[in-house]
Design a protein around this motif. Structure first.
Motif, mmCIF file in Angstrom:
data_model
loop_
_atom_site.group_PDB
_atom_site.id
_atom_site.type_symbol
_atom_site.label_atom_id
_atom_site.label_comp_id
_atom_site.label_asym_id
_atom_site.label_seq_id
_atom_site.Cartn_x
_atom_site.Cartn_y
_atom_site.Cartn_z
ATOM 1 N N LEU A 67 -42.119 17.644 48.417
ATOM 2 C CA LEU A 67 -41.346 16.525 48.945
ATOM 3 C C LEU A 67 -41.983 15.190 48.576
ATOM 4 C CD1 LEU A 67 -40.448 17.913 52.497
ATOM 5 C CD2 LEU A 67 -38.894 17.622 50.547
ATOM 6 N N LYS A 68 -43.305 15.113 48.659
ATOM 7 C CA LYS A 68 -44.007 13.888 48.263
ATOM 8 C C LYS A 68 -43.784 13.588 46.788
ATOM 9 C CE LYS A 68 -47.642 14.224 51.736
ATOM 10 N NZ LYS A 68 -49.034 14.571 52.009
ATOM 11 N N SER A 69 -43.809 14.622 45.940
ATOM 12 C CA SER A 69 -43.614 14.421 44.495
ATOM 13 C C SER A 69 -42.213 13.911 44.190
ATOM 14 C CB SER A 69 -43.875 15.717 43.724
ATOM 15 O OG SER A 69 -42.786 16.618 43.830
ATOM 16 N N LYS A 70 -41.272 14.194 45.097
ATOM 17 C CA LYS A 70 -39.892 13.728 44.939
ATOM 18 C C LYS A 70 -39.643 12.411 45.678
ATOM 19 C CE LYS A 70 -38.055 17.141 42.621
ATOM 20 N NZ LYS A 70 -37.319 16.942 41.378
ATOM 21 N N ASN A 71 -40.705 11.830 46.248
ATOM 22 C CA ASN A 71 -40.607 10.572 47.002
ATOM 23 C C ASN A 71 -39.657 10.671 48.183
ATOM 24 O OD1 ASN A 71 -42.439 9.099 45.391
ATOM 25 N ND2 ASN A 71 -40.842 8.822 43.858
ATOM 26 N N VAL A 72 -39.691 11.812 48.858
ATOM 27 C CA VAL A 72 -38.863 12.021 50.046
ATOM 28 C C VAL A 72 -39.746 11.848 51.280
ATOM 29 C CG1 VAL A 72 -37.512 13.705 51.344
ATOM 30 C CG2 VAL A 72 -37.286 13.582 48.859
ATOM 31 N N GLU A 73 -39.343 10.940 52.148
ATOM 32 C CA GLU A 73 -40.075 10.742 53.395
ATOM 33 C C GLU A 73 -39.708 11.868 54.354
ATOM 34 O OE1 GLU A 73 -39.548 6.850 54.997
ATOM 35 O OE2 GLU A 73 -39.985 5.882 53.086
ATOM 36 N N PHE A 74 -40.693 12.322 55.113
ATOM 37 C CA PHE A 74 -40.449 13.404 56.053
ATOM 38 C C PHE A 74 -41.367 13.279 57.249
ATOM 39 C CE2 PHE A 74 -43.560 14.870 52.980
ATOM 40 C CZ PHE A 74 -44.539 15.471 53.752
ATOM 41 N N MET A 99 -32.597 12.407 57.525
ATOM 42 C CA MET A 99 -33.991 12.568 57.874
ATOM 43 C C MET A 99 -34.435 13.994 57.558
ATOM 44 S SD MET A 99 -35.964 12.118 61.505
ATOM 45 C CE MET A 99 -35.848 13.745 62.172
ATOM 46 N N VAL A 100 -35.663 14.123 57.119
ATOM 47 C CA VAL A 100 -36.247 15.429 56.820
ATOM 48 C C VAL A 100 -37.386 15.673 57.799
ATOM 49 C CG1 VAL A 100 -37.431 16.833 55.102
ATOM 50 C CG2 VAL A 100 -35.660 15.226 54.374
ATOM 51 N N LYS A 101 -37.323 16.822 58.452
ATOM 52 C CA LYS A 101 -38.398 17.241 59.350
ATOM 53 C C LYS A 101 -38.876 18.595 58.849
ATOM 54 C CE LYS A 101 -38.286 16.752 63.979
ATOM 55 N NZ LYS A 101 -37.947 17.030 65.406
ATOM 56 N N ILE A 102 -40.189 18.741 58.717
ATOM 57 C CA ILE A 102 -40.760 20.024 58.317
ATOM 58 C C ILE A 102 -41.602 20.564 59.469
ATOM 59 C CG2 ILE A 102 -42.651 18.884 57.078
ATOM 60 C CD1 ILE A 102 -42.732 21.387 55.250
ATOM 61 N N TYR A 103 -41.253 21.756 59.882
ATOM 62 C CA TYR A 103 -42.012 22.463 60.904
ATOM 63 C C TYR A 103 -43.056 23.288 60.161
ATOM 64 C CZ TYR A 103 -37.935 21.293 63.743
ATOM 65 O OH TYR A 103 -36.922 20.621 64.392
ATOM 66 N N SER A 104 -44.322 23.077 60.470
ATOM 67 C CA SER A 104 -45.385 23.705 59.685
ATOM 68 C C SER A 104 -46.612 23.968 60.547
ATOM 69 C CB SER A 104 -45.771 22.780 58.518
ATOM 70 O OG SER A 104 -46.358 21.590 59.004
ATOM 71 N N THR A 105 -47.606 24.588 59.917
ATOM 72 C CA THR A 105 -48.932 24.731 60.516
ATOM 73 C C THR A 105 -49.952 24.286 59.479
ATOM 74 O OG1 THR A 105 -49.107 27.042 59.817
ATOM 75 C CG2 THR A 105 -48.257 26.636 62.046
ATOM 76 N N PRO A 106 -51.112 23.810 59.913
ATOM 77 C CA PRO A 106 -52.096 23.270 58.979
ATOM 78 C C PRO A 106 -52.631 24.275 57.953
ATOM 79 C CG PRO A 106 -52.638 22.618 61.224
ATOM 80 C CD PRO A 106 -51.527 23.617 61.315
#
Length: 79
Positions: free
Chosen positions: A20-27, A1-8
């Motif tokens: 990650l989206k371009s690599k088709n990785v769900e997160f 599983m991939v979790k990204i900690y971020s701010t808007p």
């Protein structure tokens, strides 16, 4: 599983999520600006207060480190 900690409003967070989206990785995207519990989790995992921080199956990536991200997601990419 991939979790990204971020701010808007973080440009590096946006680049990381787009990559990650371009690599088709769900997160799972966690807004640490709004979720104090998740922010504390990020601090404990990374000893960092800066975003983005990625947790890829327990392995931590600080910032948009493309080479490290690629290494860790190679088995997660959906064809």
């Amino acid at each position: 599983m991939v979790k990204i900690y971020s701010t808007p409003d973080c440009s590096w967070c946006k680049k990381t999520k787009s990559y990650l989206k371009s690599k088709n990785v769900e997160f799972v995207d966690v807004n640490v600006g709004a979720d104090l519990e998740q922010r504390e989790e990020m601090f404990k995992l990374s000893n960092q207060k800066a975003v983005p921080v990625l947790n890829v199956d327990g392995k931590i990536v600080l910032g948009f480190d493309k080479a490290k991200i690629d290494e860790l997601i190679k088995d997660l990419v959906v064809q």
